[in-house]
Design an enzyme around this catalytic site. Structure first.
Site, PDB file in Angstrom:
ATOM      1  N   HIS A 111      -7.048  -0.953  -2.471  1.00 37.19           N
ATOM      2  CA  HIS A 111      -6.374   0.189  -3.105  1.00 37.19           C
ATOM      3  C   HIS A 111      -4.934  -0.094  -3.526  1.00 37.19           C
ATOM      4  O   HIS A 111      -4.477   0.366  -4.547  1.00 37.19           O
ATOM      5  CB  HIS A 111      -6.436   1.420  -2.185  1.00 37.19           C
ATOM      6  N   LYS A 115       0.571  -3.256  -5.573  1.00 39.94           N
ATOM      7  CA  LYS A 115       1.908  -3.380  -4.958  1.00 39.94           C
ATOM      8  C   LYS A 115       2.449  -4.804  -5.053  1.00 39.94           C
ATOM      9  O   LYS A 115       3.624  -5.028  -4.769  1.00 39.94           O
ATOM     10  CB  LYS A 115       1.865  -2.915  -3.503  1.00 39.94           C
ATOM     11  N   HIS A 164      -6.289   6.713  -6.240  1.00 40.30           N
ATOM     12  CA  HIS A 164      -6.118   7.043  -4.818  1.00 40.30           C
ATOM     13  C   HIS A 164      -4.870   7.880  -4.520  1.00 40.30           C
ATOM     14  O   HIS A 164      -4.712   8.377  -3.407  1.00 40.30           O
ATOM     15  CB  HIS A 164      -6.195   5.789  -3.930  1.00 40.30           C
ATOM     16  N   HIS A 165      -3.982   8.054  -5.510  1.00 39.11           N
ATOM     17  CA  HIS A 165      -2.825   8.938  -5.286  1.00 39.11           C
ATOM     18  C   HIS A 165      -2.895  10.229  -6.098  1.00 39.11           C
ATOM     19  O   HIS A 165      -1.888  10.921  -6.247  1.00 39.11           O
ATOM     20  CB  HIS A 165      -1.515   8.202  -5.586  1.00 39.11           C
ATOM     21  N   ASP A 193      -6.375   7.320   3.726  1.00 34.08           N
ATOM     22  CA  ASP A 193      -5.083   6.655   3.533  1.00 34.08           C
ATOM     23  C   ASP A 193      -3.972   7.441   4.237  1.00 34.08           C
ATOM     24  O   ASP A 193      -3.137   6.873   4.949  1.00 34.08           O
ATOM     25  CB  ASP A 193      -4.808   6.571   2.015  1.00 34.08           C
TER      26      ASP A 193
HETATM   27 FE   LIG Z   1      -1.239   3.359  -2.677  1.00 31.75          FE
END
Ligand SMILES: [Fe+2]
Length: 249
Positions: A111, A115, A164-165, A193
């Protein structure tokens, strides 16, 4: 034809019939053996195919785990976060009656792969982020989606990575989807999460208890989370999550 020649002819016919019958039986038995041999060959091919498919799945999972671990290696705080949330997501998905297949699980594990593009100074900043820093940080789902874009076996995984956000009330990112427009697996994952984020130490705050995390998640039903997924999560006792976490630590 005399009676004796008739009897001889009859015996010959019977003998010929018996011989034909015996030949037919032999042929049938040979065919049966051949069919059995074919069936055995097919079983063997099937077994080998299954073993190859399993091997392939293992390789996929090892690759995905390596990638997920590479992302996490930067961050001492989130050690094994990906594996924990993947396991929580599987458990919550199961309670919600949502099938979570291998591809979706890969999405859970990957996920935060985006980053890799977020600088350490922003990723580990203990204080609040500036507007620009926040914009970069919140680009990680789209960046992750771009990274995985051309990997065919991660099709469903990409959906989780990208969304996912998102939030149930439509105020999330990157696409501001609301309610059931948010892919179901991403809704399941968002809760998993958050559960892990709340129950582990972060640079800006300490971990809270399972019970406190549950309260926070319940309060966010209908705003951050799909209420149906929160209800499914609420059927799972805290100990189940604690056991999962111990198993992964
Ligand atoms: Fe994330």
């Amino acid at each position: 034809m005399t009676p004796s020649t008739r009897a001889t002819a009859g015996q010959e016919t019977v003998a010929a019939l018996r011989a034909r019958l015996a030949r037919l039986e032999r042929e049938a038995a040979a065919r049966e053996r051949q069919l059995e041999a074919y069936a055995a060959d097919l079983r063997e091919v099937f077994k080998q195919e299954r073993a190859r498919a399993q091997e392939l799945r293992r390789s996929y999972k090892a690759t995905v785990l390596a990638l997920a671990n590479a992302v996490e290696a930067r961050d001492a705080y989130t050690g094994r976060h990906a594996q924990r949330v993947a396991a929580y997501g599987l458990r919550i998905g199961h309670a919600a009656g949502v099938a979570v297949d291998a591809q979706v699980e890969f999405g859970f594990l990957l996920h935060d792969v985006g980053k890799v593009a977020v600088p350490d100074a922003i990723l580990f900043k203990p204080g609040p982020l500036t507007g620009e820093e926040y914009a970069l940080m919140s680009a990680h789902p789209t960046i992750g989606w771009e990274i995985l874009r051309h990997v065919d076996f991660l099709d469903d995984a990409k959906t989780v990575v990208r969304h996912h956000h998102e939030r149930w009330d439509g105020t999330g990112y990157p696409d501001g989807l609301a309610g059931e427009a948010i892919p179901l697996h991403a809704r399941v994952f968002a809760l998993a999460d958050a559960l892990d984020a709340l129950t582990t130490d972060r640079p800006y705050r300490g971990a809270v208890s399972w019970a406190a995390a549950r309260e926070t998640i319940r309060e966010a039903a209908g705003t951050q989370f799909d209420p149906a997924i929160v209800a499914a999560y609420d059927t799972i006792p805290d100990e189940a999550f604690a056991r999962i976490r111990e198993g992964i630590a």
